[in-house]
Design an enzyme around this catalytic site. Structure first.
Site, PDB file in Angstrom:
ATOM      1  N   CYS A 165      60.355  74.624 -49.577  1.00 51.98           N
ATOM      2  CA  CYS A 165      61.742  74.211 -49.748  1.00 51.98           C
ATOM      3  C   CYS A 165      62.603  75.287 -49.102  1.00 51.98           C
ATOM      4  O   CYS A 165      62.653  76.422 -49.584  1.00 51.98           O
ATOM      5  CB  CYS A 165      62.065  74.089 -51.234  1.00 51.98           C
TER       6      CYS A 165
ATOM      7  N   GLY B  92      69.806  71.178 -52.768  1.00 54.74           N
ATOM      8  CA  GLY B  92      70.752  71.476 -51.686  1.00 54.74           C
ATOM      9  C   GLY B  92      72.201  71.293 -52.065  1.00 54.74           C
ATOM     10  O   GLY B  92      73.090  71.646 -51.308  1.00 54.74           O
TER      11      GLY B  92
ATOM     12  N   SER C  63      61.734  71.012 -54.448  1.00 55.13           N
ATOM     13  CA  SER C  63      62.660  70.401 -55.407  1.00 55.13           C
ATOM     14  C   SER C  63      62.258  68.962 -55.709  1.00 55.13           C
ATOM     15  O   SER C  63      62.534  68.450 -56.794  1.00 55.13           O
ATOM     16  CB  SER C  63      64.065  70.397 -54.810  1.00 55.13           C
TER      17      SER C  63
ATOM     18  N   CYS D 109      64.656  71.348 -43.568  1.00 57.35           N
ATOM     19  CA  CYS D 109      64.480  70.892 -44.958  1.00 57.35           C
ATOM     20  C   CYS D 109      63.179  70.115 -44.923  1.00 57.35           C
ATOM     21  O   CYS D 109      62.972  69.289 -44.020  1.00 57.35           O
ATOM     22  CB  CYS D 109      65.644  69.990 -45.388  1.00 57.35           C
ATOM     23  N   THR D 110      62.301  70.384 -45.879  1.00 56.57           N
ATOM     24  CA  THR D 110      60.967  69.782 -45.810  1.00 56.57           C
ATOM     25  C   THR D 110      60.994  68.261 -46.007  1.00 56.57           C
ATOM     26  O   THR D 110      60.026  67.579 -45.679  1.00 56.57           O
ATOM     27  CB  THR D 110      60.038  70.423 -46.858  1.00 56.57           C
ATOM     28  N   HIS D 111      62.100  67.738 -46.511  1.00 58.21           N
ATOM     29  CA  HIS D 111      62.208  66.280 -46.618  1.00 58.21           C
ATOM     30  C   HIS D 111      62.402  65.625 -45.248  1.00 58.21           C
ATOM     31  O   HIS D 111      62.066  64.458 -45.072  1.00 58.21           O
ATOM     32  CB  HIS D 111      63.408  65.892 -47.492  1.00 58.21           C
TER      33      HIS D 111
HETATM   34  N1  DGL Z   1      63.245  70.035 -49.503  1.00 56.23           N
HETATM   35  C1  DGL Z   1      64.287  70.968 -49.724  1.00 56.23           C
HETATM   36  C2  DGL Z   1      64.446  71.928 -48.536  1.00 56.23           C
HETATM   37  O1  DGL Z   1      63.513  72.152 -47.790  1.00 56.23           O
HETATM   38  C3  DGL Z   1      65.645  70.522 -50.158  1.00 56.23           C
HETATM   39  C4  DGL Z   1      65.917  69.193 -50.714  1.00 56.23           C
HETATM   40  C5  DGL Z   1      66.974  69.280 -51.808  1.00 56.23           C
HETATM   41  O2  DGL Z   1      68.183  69.263 -51.517  1.00 56.23           O
HETATM   42  O3  DGL Z   1      66.538  69.404 -52.949  1.00 56.23           O
HETATM   43  O4  DGL Z   1      65.476  72.503 -48.350  1.00 56.23           O
END
Ligand code: DGL
Length: 272
Positions: A78, A47, A15, A192-194
């Site tokens: 994601c 999310g 995302s 979450c990858t962030h």
């Molecule tokens: N990086 C996304 C994940 O792994 C989510 C981040 C978002 O909320 O867009 O879930």
């Protein structure tokens, strides 16, 4: 013009810029591939978006990304998108699709107390897919979930070189440890990858040291397995960072600072 190819093209989709934590894992594993990163910046954050919108949007944006980069494999980097739309994405493409979903299985092996903290977006924590992972791999363990509001955004703020609101990190940690039984958490899944991008900030707020688990290394292994006969011996090359939102200056700077040779805008709105 399609990018030239003499080794496999891997498209990492997210995302936003959370997919960069997965790109880090590919670089670390020295996969001999060319990497493209596609951030759906026009619709970030996933999310906190309705499922009905995501189930239509995610496969369309990924299809456009595969086409634009001549990808041989796509990583849906994601958890929010993978736990909802992996089947639909797979049904719409011929190339291998690697999903990124909460790493419950390794966490269940690592925990000594039997209590795992699952930190994810508000959407991921409520998904039936997440329930199934916990039922399949977390049997006999307590999995305490927390859907963190704003944490992916805080990671983007940090990437842009600004200071995120510290209350966001504090709320994420308290959301796990303040639950009943939270004082026995010894493993936290960053689903979450962030979140691996702000692990240091989270670590300093945890009441005691815990083991942090993310999916990056496992995704690099899976990718290497699927492309084993096509990769070469060279290091991972970062080709282009694509965005759907007409990348603002800060996003371009992050992608170029990270090592992508070029940045590019992918126009998807006409296909939605
Ligand atoms: N990086 C996304 C994940 O792994 C989510 C981040 C978002 O909320 O867009 O879930």
């Amino acid at each position: 013009m399609k990018p030239l190819k003499n080794r496999p093209h891997v498209l990492v989709f997210d995302s936003g810029l959370g997919g960069l934590s997965v790109v880090n894992a590919l670089i670390h594993s020295r996969l001999g591939v060319d990497v493209f990163h596609l951030a759906d910046t026009a619709f970030f954050p996933y999310g906190e978006k309705p499922d009905e919108a995501l189930i239509l949007r995610v496969p369309t944006v990924i299809r456009a990304g595969i086409e634009a980069t001549s990808a041989d494999l796509v990583i849906v980097a994601c958890n929010t998108a993978s736990t909802l739309a992996l089947d639909v994405v797979r049904a719409q493409t011929q190339i291998p699709v690697v999903g990124v979903v909460p790493a419950i299985k390794p966490a269940a092996v690592l925990t000594r107390t039997g209590t795992i903290g699952l930190l994810a977006t508000p959407k991921t924590v409520t998904r039936p897919y997440t329930d199934q992972l916990i039922a399949a791999f977390g049997a006999g363990k307590a999995v305490l979930r927390h859907g963190a509001v704003g944490l992916a955004g805080a990671a983007e703020t940090k990437l842009a070189g600004e200071t995120p609101d510290p209350h966001i990190f504090d709320a994420a940690i308290r959301g796990l440890f303040d639950q009943k039984g939270g004082e026995t958490i010894d493993v936290i899944v960053l689903a979450c990858t962030h979140y691996p991008l702000v692990q240091a900030e989270l670590e300093t707020l945890a009441p005691y040291p815990v083991t942090w688990v993310d999916s990056g290394a496992a995704i690099a292994r899976r990718t290497a397995h699927l492309l084993q006969n096509q990769m070469d011996q060279g290091p991972t090359a970062l080709r282009s960072g694509l965005t759907t939102g007409g990348a603002d200056e800060a996003t371009r700077r992050v992608l170029q600072g990270f090592g992508f040779q070029t940045t590019q805008t992918l126009n998807v709105e006409s296909q939605l």
